[in-house]
Design an enzyme around this catalytic site. Structure first.
Site, short mmCIF file in Angstrom:
data_model
loop_
_atom_site.label_atom_id
_atom_site.label_comp_id
_atom_site.label_asym_id
_atom_site.label_seq_id
_atom_site.Cartn_x
_atom_site.Cartn_y
_atom_site.Cartn_z
N SER A 300 0.93 -1.55 -0.05
CA SER A 300 -0.10 -0.08 -0.01
C SER A 300 0.98 1.48 0.07
CB SER A 300 -0.76 0.08 1.34
OG SER A 300 -0.28 0.18 2.35
N ASP A 301 0.45 2.21 -0.63
CA ASP A 301 1.01 3.48 -0.43
C ASP A 301 0.69 3.89 1.19
OD1 ASP A 301 2.02 6.13 -0.52
OD2 ASP A 301 1.13 6.74 -2.41
N TRP A 302 1.60 4.56 1.53
CA TRP A 302 1.50 5.01 3.16
C TRP A 302 0.14 5.66 3.83
CZ3 TRP A 302 5.27 2.47 1.39
CH2 TRP A 302 6.38 2.14 2.11
#
Ligand SMILES: *[C@@H]1O[C@H](CO)[C@@H](O)[C@H](O)[C@H]1NC(C)=O
Ligand SMILES: *[C@@H]1O[C@H](CO)[C@@H](O)[C@H](O)[C@H]1NC(C)=O
Ligand SMILES: *[C@@H]1O[C@H](CO)[C@@H](O)[C@H](O)[C@H]1NC(C)=O
Ligand SMILES: *[C@@H]1O[C@H](CO)[C@@H](O)[C@H](O)[C@H]1NC(C)=O
Ligand SMILES: *[C@@H]1O[C@H](CO)[C@@H](O)[C@H](O)[C@H]1NC(C)=O
Ligand SMILES: *[C@@H]1O[C@H](CO)[C@@H](O)[C@H](O)[C@H]1NC(C)=O
Ligand SMILES: *[C@@H]1O[C@H](CO)[C@@H](O)[C@H](O)[C@H]1NC(C)=O
Ligand SMILES: *[C@@H]1O[C@H](CO)[C@@H](O)[C@H](O)[C@H]1NC(C)=O
Ligand SMILES: *[C@@H]1O[C@H](CO)[C@@H](O)[C@H](O)[C@H]1NC(C)=O
Ligand SMILES: *[C@@H]1O[C@H](CO)[C@@H](O)[C@H](O)[C@H]1NC(C)=O
Ligand SMILES: *[C@@H]1O[C@H](CO)[C@@H](O)[C@H](O)[C@H]1NC(C)=O
Length: 815
Positions: A300-302
């Site tokens: 995932s992106d952060w």
């Protein structure tokens, strides 16, 4: 630990002050995080449906060369306890921007994930390379590869297993998108090549690449949901697009990335057809893991994870940075993954086989790239520089060993200088303004020329100082930067020249500059302009910043040899471009730490410019289509919808389809020499020539390999042209091939080949463009396959998208 004391910058995550307030919201007790899909309002979604459900998530097979790595990964997984498995898929605060904890009893040292696409950001004694937009402007495959390799050496030297890049989302649908410069070009073919070469170089150095942000991450505004009193008040933007546009524009470069066997893919923040990118089974299980045969892992992106089991079943393999609560950046220490993964397996909600596949996917590239043997430890200085998860946030000990503050720069400065110069685009050059001929009096103007006065680490749009990278997680921490002024002074000293300079834009713009310089007019006036862009914000205009247009007007009104240099995130309208006293324009983009040296090499003719525009410069800002969706003033939960109604018509595809005049077209750039093209020839691949076998419309069915059906990558035709250097100096040409498909809804011409050819004066060379099946196909939504159209396919070769001189026709389906 107080979340508000932590820096808010991480890969793909930069919260502004407005967003920061969310951190203090009380945590919702009702948000379990395990609901399957967002409720969809079909009235709003209108012509678009929702993302179809594509389950189950395919298992990795290691196909395409990772079979041995897969076997080792399976063996590793077989030795893990359930608790260890949950940790393997969940980030933890630690020395790097993302961390997977060690499993000491299995000699697994954990994983270190670091930003970003132009440098190892959280590091000392590391290089800052040219940004993606500059790389694209080089149109140079070899440069793309060597930069990837050199960056890979630096990541490895610092003990970073995973490089969070390269970027092909955003692709560049909108001229305004805040992160376009981190990626390459709005043309998917050019970007696809840049992705592939960067990944090949990076992984050759033994470091895992992460193609990001998957997918249609085409704007920053409302990329994350808004929260009020612990509940989502407005969902993140939904990018709504049709299947053909998805394939032919946005998925295209990711297919190249998967074909290059990128270890990881990072899913984006925003939604696609109403479903969050990190839990959209149609794009993760469907497009990525099934159609493209991706064998690595999706991270995932952060903070882009919005569910637990639902996201896992939709194809998400790793939650980063892990431990975040259901909304915002509150570090709860467990979050959607972590202990909740253990719980979900134990109560039968999550199939353990899926969890095993997640870890197999994470560990296969680790073994395939040999990271299990003699990989350097994480540089201990990393922990001190990491503002995202500083030591005070750690929940466990990290064993940081080895030399601290390792200098990993090697001889990369020379490479960066060369690459920076190779990427500069000469847009105008009249009266023989360039190259400079040992001028004895030089005037330098503009706040982009000199030293940075407040902020070496590009995290803000400072007024004074040259710009060589944008802001956010895609920036770099400079160890030094060679400014244009410094490099010009050093070079001019060889000619005993006078160098006067004024760096205050307000002063220059409001003063008669003839009152500033010593009475005799300078032989050349160099004006330095800059344009900032950063993660988490879209650009609000396409002009240069800091009153730069007025600076040019002021100088050019008094100096008949005004040369303008822009350091810019990308597209600028250049309203003064036709001013008769503006004799030359150089688009230098973001060249990296050797900025001034790279520029001087071009200005003085030591390097013949060979960059070409990776986008279109329009006459007016209002000529651009597909603006970001902003200013949604209504408060409905679902109100942030972005309709990709322009379909395939972005950048030059749009300008060409509507015959709109432009200032400088896609692919354009000048040289100090001239080139000519001749002798276009087309040849069918041997297999299909002389009627041995015919070309089918659809690709022959073959087992999917990384990148999709291998038949799509088969060369069907080779086009050749002769390129000649007809001028008096050596230099590099960039011949480009465009394809015209006889299919409704297809832009007039699309780039499907290019090469950068260095030629001595007077010399010529035959250049080949291999045309693969994908290059000659369109995505047919009915058969869900790439089809070669029947009829004639037009081929045009030239030196830009509007300077086409060689034409041919092929008819692949005629027997
Ligand atoms: C869907 O959106 C429309 C238009 O905003 C609104 O009138 C309608 O009430 C919404 N439906 C639901 C079920 O929320
Ligand atoms: C989005 O919706 C459109 C229209 O229904 C459809 O053509 C497309 O395949 C969908 N894409 C995804 C990824 O859901
Ligand atoms: C993945 O492999 C496991 C066995 O390891 C099997 O039980 C499961 O059905 C497979 N999943 C898919 C989607 O093929
Ligand atoms: C994870 O599980 C715990 C209980 O074990 C729960 O309190 C927490 O809210 C869950 N986290 C998320 C993000 O759902
Ligand atoms: C199983 O565990 C998960 C994670 O804690 C939880 O969200 C879910 O509600 C549980 N399901 C059942 C049936 O207990
Ligand atoms: C720390 O790492 C070093 C080098 O890998 C190793 O020799 C040492 O045993 C480790 N110490 C601990 C406490 O794990
Ligand atoms: C820049 O010039 C303006 C106009 O002369 C002046 O008001 C301003 O103080 C100057 N800025 C600096 C930093 O000197
Ligand atoms: C161009 O520069 C000269 C001085 O060299 C000046 O006299 C002239 O007015 C300028 N032209 C314009 C259009 O500003
Ligand atoms: C600028 O003006 C000077 C003086 O009139 C002239 O000698 C020179 O050729 C001009 N330069 C250009 C580039 O027009
Ligand atoms: C939102 O408000 C702004 C400022 O009043 C206005 O310019 C804009 O057009 C509005 N947007 C929409 C979609 O109505
Ligand atoms: C653009 O120009 C071409 C060639 O002159 C013409 O065939 C086409 O219809 C024009 N398209 C539009 C949208 O005006």
């Amino acid at each position: 630990m107080s979340p508000t004391t932590r820096s808010v910058l991480a890969c793909g995550l930069l919260l502004g002050s407005a967003a920061r307030a969310q951190w203090n919201d009380p945590q919702s007790s009702s948000s379990s995080g395990f609901s399957y899909v967002q409720p969809l309002n079909t009235t709003i979604l209108g012509q678009y449906g929702h993302s179809p459900a594509v389950y189950p998530s395919p298992n990795a097979t290691g196909s395409g060369g990772w079979e041995a790595g897969l076997a080792k990964a399976k063996d590793f997984v077989s030795k893990l306890t359930l608790e260890e498995k949950a940790l393997m898929v969940t980030g933890y605060p630690g020395p790097c921007v993302g961390n997977i904890l060690a499993v000491p009893r299995l000699n697994f040292p954990g994983l270190c994930l670091q930003d970003g696409p132009l440098a190892i950001r959280v590091a000392d004694y590391a290089s800052v390379f040219p940004a993606g937009v500059s790389v694209a402007a080089s149109w140079d495959r070899d440069l793309m590869y060597k930069r990837g390799l050199a960056m890979g050496e630096e990541f490895r030297g610092k003990g970073a297993h995973i490089f969070l890049g390269p970027v092909s989302g955003p692709l560049g649908r909108s001229a305004y998108a805040g992160r376009n410069w981190e990626g390459f070009s709005p043309d998917p073919y050019l970007t696809g090549v840049a992705m592939e070469e960067t990944i090949n170089g990076m992984q050759k150095a033994g470091v895992q690449a992460t193609a990001k942000h998957f997918i249609v991450n085409e704007q920053e505004t409302q990329r994350n949901p808004s929260w009020k009193n612990g509940v989502i008040s407005q969902e993140a933007l939904s990018a709504n697009l049709d299947d053909r546009t998805m394939h032919e524009l946005y998925l295209w470069p990711f297919a190249n990335a998967v074909r290059a066997k990128t270890a990881a893919v990072m899913c984006a923040y925003q939604r696609i057809n109403g479903s969050y990118a990190c839990q959209n089974s149609a794009v993760l299980n469907g497009l990525l893991k099934t159609e493209l045969g991706f064998q690595g892992y999706v991270m995932s992106d952060w903070g882009a994870t919005h569910a637990g089991v639902a996201a896992i079943e939709a194809g998400l393999d790793m939650d980063m940075p892990g431990g975040l609560g259901p909304y915002g950046m509150t570090w709860t220490g467990n979050g959607f993954f972590g202990p909740n993964v253990t719980a979900a397996v134990n109560n039968g909600t999550l199939d353990q086989a899926r969890l095993d596949d997640m870890i197999v996917r994470i560990m296969t590239p680790y073994y395939a790239l040999g990271q299990d043997t003699s990989f350097p430890s994480v540089d201990p200085s990393t922990a001190d520089l990491n503002t995202f998860s500083p030591r005070s946030t750690w929940l466990t000990e990290f064993n940081l060993t080895g030399e601290s503050s390792r200098d990993v720069r090697g001889n990369h400065a020379a490479l960066i200088r060369e690459h920076g110069a190779a990427a500069m685009v000469l847009l105008k050059n009249e009266n023989g303004a360039l190259p400079l001929k040992a001028p004895k009096s030089i005037a330098v103007f503009g706040n982009d020329a000199g030293e940075i006065t407040d902020g070496f680490y590009n995290q803000k749009d400072y007024e004074y100082g040259t710009l060589s990278a944008g802001g956010g997680s895609g920036t770099g921490r400079f160890t030094y930067i060679v400014t244009p002024l410094e490099a010009i002074k050093a070079r001019a000293a060889k000619d005993n020249a006078l160098v006067q300079h004024w760096l205050n834009n307000t002063l220059i713009a409001t003063t008669d500059v003839t009152t500033l310089w010593i009475p005799k007019r300078p032989e050349v006036c160099l004006v330095f302009l800059k344009t900032w862009a950063e993660e988490a914000a879209d650009r609000t205009h396409l002009d240069v910043d800091w009153n730069g247009n007025d600076v040019v007007e002021s100088v050019a009104s008094a100096c008949n040899n005004t040369i303008v240099v822009t350091h810019s995130a990308g597209i600028n309208t250049l309203p003064w471009a036709d001013h008769p006293n503006v004799t030359a324009i150089v688009a230098a983009h973001y060249p990296g730490q050797e900025s001034g040296n790279s520029l001087v090499d071009v200005l003085y003719g030591d390097v013949n410019p060979s960059g070409r525009l990776p986008y279109t410069v329009a006459l007016e800002a209002s000529d651009y289509n597909a603006p970001p969706t902003t200013a949604i003033n209504t408060t409905g939960v679902e109100d942030w919808q972005s309709w990709f109604d322009e379909k395939l018509e972005i950048d030059y595809r749009y300008f060409d389809a509507h015959n709109i005049s432009v200032r400088y077209e896609f692919g354009f750039g000048l040289s100090y020499t001239t080139f000519a093209l001749s002798d276009i020839k087309t040849a069918k691949a041997d297999k299909y020539s002389k009627k041995k076998s015919t070309i089918s419309a659809a690709p022959p069915a073959q087992a999917v390999q990384p990148g999709g059906n291998p038949a799509l990558w088969e060369t069907l035709y080779t086009v050749t042209v002769t390129v000649r250097n007809t001028g008096k100096v050596d230099g590099a040409a960039v011949p480009q091939l465009y394809v015209t498909l006889p299919v409704p809804g297809t832009p007039p011409r699309q780039l499907r080949g290019f090469d950068k050819v260095y030629l001595k004066a007077g010399k010529s060379k035959t250049v080949s463009f291999p045309l693969m099946r994908r290059d000659l196909s369109y995505w047919d939504v009915v058969s869900q396959d790439w089809l070669i159209p029947s009829g004639d396919i037009g081929l045009s070769v030239g030196f830009s998208s509007r300077d086409l001189t060689q034409f041919a026709t092929i008819t692949p389906l005629s027997s």
